[in-house]
Design an enzyme around this catalytic site. Structure first.
Site, mmCIF file in Angstrom:
data_model
loop_
_atom_site.group_PDB
_atom_site.id
_atom_site.type_symbol
_atom_site.label_atom_id
_atom_site.label_comp_id
_atom_site.label_asym_id
_atom_site.label_seq_id
_atom_site.Cartn_x
_atom_site.Cartn_y
_atom_site.Cartn_z
ATOM 1 N N LEU A 239 0.793 -1.050 -0.075
ATOM 2 C CA LEU A 239 0.102 -0.054 -0.027
ATOM 3 C C LEU A 239 0.768 1.323 -0.111
ATOM 4 O O LEU A 239 0.260 2.193 -0.094
ATOM 5 C CB LEU A 239 -1.048 -0.060 1.131
ATOM 6 N N LYS B 219 15.580 -6.458 2.040
ATOM 7 C CA LYS B 219 16.059 -5.384 3.132
ATOM 8 C C LYS B 219 17.826 -5.607 3.382
ATOM 9 O O LYS B 219 18.230 -4.581 3.871
ATOM 10 C CB LYS B 219 15.136 -5.281 4.332
ATOM 11 N N ASN C 253 15.143 -0.196 4.468
ATOM 12 C CA ASN C 253 13.884 -0.156 3.877
ATOM 13 C C ASN C 253 13.738 1.060 3.067
ATOM 14 O O ASN C 253 12.645 1.409 2.316
ATOM 15 C CB ASN C 253 12.674 -0.329 5.017
ATOM 16 N N ASP D 176 11.695 1.473 9.472
ATOM 17 C CA ASP D 176 11.022 0.657 10.541
ATOM 18 C C ASP D 176 11.282 0.886 11.678
ATOM 19 O O ASP D 176 10.122 0.624 12.622
ATOM 20 C CB ASP D 176 11.145 -0.897 9.963
ATOM 21 N N TYR E 128 -1.181 -5.434 9.154
ATOM 22 C CA TYR E 128 -2.419 -4.523 9.044
ATOM 23 C C TYR E 128 -3.372 -4.774 8.187
ATOM 24 O O TYR E 128 -4.675 -4.232 8.236
ATOM 25 C CB TYR E 128 -1.929 -3.058 9.038
ATOM 26 N N VAL F 168 2.008 -7.144 13.563
ATOM 27 C CA VAL F 168 2.850 -6.225 12.695
ATOM 28 C C VAL F 168 1.936 -6.142 11.425
ATOM 29 O O VAL F 168 2.008 -5.190 10.697
ATOM 30 C CB VAL F 168 4.293 -6.855 12.290
#
Ligand code: ATR
Length: 264
Positions: free
Chosen positions: A15, A65, A86, A101, A210, A208
């Site tokens: 998103l 990452k 990130n 993060d 959502y 973590v």
């Protein structure tokens, strides 16, 4: 027009473009933000595009990452310690890897009405985001961090980066004040095979994940009289910090920001 990306694999679910493009528009910045799925062997070339200014910066998500690190010129101290990047920026011709993060998690926890200082924390999972969570928890002075992961070796591995964490067997629930689900269980309808019936009340259950907004783990937390919170704020704040790094502006976080990220 400047171009920003989030790179990952898979990337469809991300998103980040929705949120970053919304803020770009709100702040009248002439730029676009898109997602791009890369294979491992394409990461180096992609990062070189930033160096030659064809791309202005990027976010990095699972599974890249750590993979991006050798292709960068410098890392922020947080990225060094967590070995997790990130956000990539170009600063004076140098590629710099940041980890937002950590601030994302810290700010999200501070927004919740729960004093985490001196508390015992149990983390479920040992994947990509866990080193950032441990870093933030240590910064917030929790009293103890236990980690439990299905593949124990991965949890043990985190001990080499963070000496003070404690590894516990998967399936065993030590006493805790805060429990964090950092596994990917919950993205699907899968349930965590742990017995929460005796954990007590008024603890913090943090996921973590959502999307879905309420995983089975968070439902369990609520049903047993505990506080439950999903990873939406963490996601928003890591994006906020990345936006600030690229554009030097703090984007507004309000009710519309939350609505934007609700399931369509
Ligand atoms: P990665 O491990 O590649 O960094 P991740 O999505 O960041 O990917 O992490 C997934 C986490 O969810 C891991 O801790 C994983 O446990 P393993 O290390 O044993 O793979 C955990 N996980 C995923 N599915 C799980 C399941 N069905 N039961 C328990 N843990 C699971």
């Amino acid at each position: 027009m400047k171009k920003y990306f989030v790179i990952g694999n898979p990337i469809n679910h991300s998103l980040s473009p929705k949120l970053q493009n919304y803020w770009l528009k709100k702040n009248d910045i002439d730029a676009v933000y898109d997602k791009i799925k890369l294979e491992d062997n394409e990461v180096k070339n992609f990062i070189e595009e930033i160096k030659i200014k064809k791309v202005s910066g990027c976010n990095v998500t699972i599974p890249f990452k750590k993979i991006v690190i050798p292709f960068l010129d410098n890392l922020s101290p947080e990225a060094v310690k967590t070995q997790s990047v990130n956000t990539i920026i170009l600063d004076n011709g140098k590629l710099i890897g940041h980890n937002t993060d950590i601030a994302g998690f810290e700010k999200a926890i501070k927004k919740i009405d729960f004093e985490i200082k001196e508390k015992q924390v149990l983390i479920l999972g040992a994947g990509g985001v866990v080193s950032s969570i441990i870093f933030a928890l240590e910064k917030m002075h929790v009293s103890q961090i236990n980690i439990s992961n299905r593949t124990k070796a991965k949890a043990e591995n985190l001990k080499t980066q963070f000496n003070n964490v404690n590894v516990v067997e998967w399936g065993f629930l030590p006493e805790f004040d805060v429990i964090i689900n950092a596994t990917s269980i919950g993205l699907s309808n899968e349930e965590i095979n742990l017995d929460f019936s005796r954990v007590g009340k008024n603890k913090l259950f943090y996921d973590v994940i959502y999307n879905p907004a309420e995983t089975n783990f968070l439902k369990k937390g609520k049903e047993t009289g505990n506080i439950s919170e999903n990873g939406k704020l963490m996601f928003i704040y890591q994006a906020f910090e990345a936006f600030k790094l690229w554009h030097g502006i703090e984007p507004e976080i309000n009710i519309d920001t939350f609505k934007l990220l609700d399931n369509d």
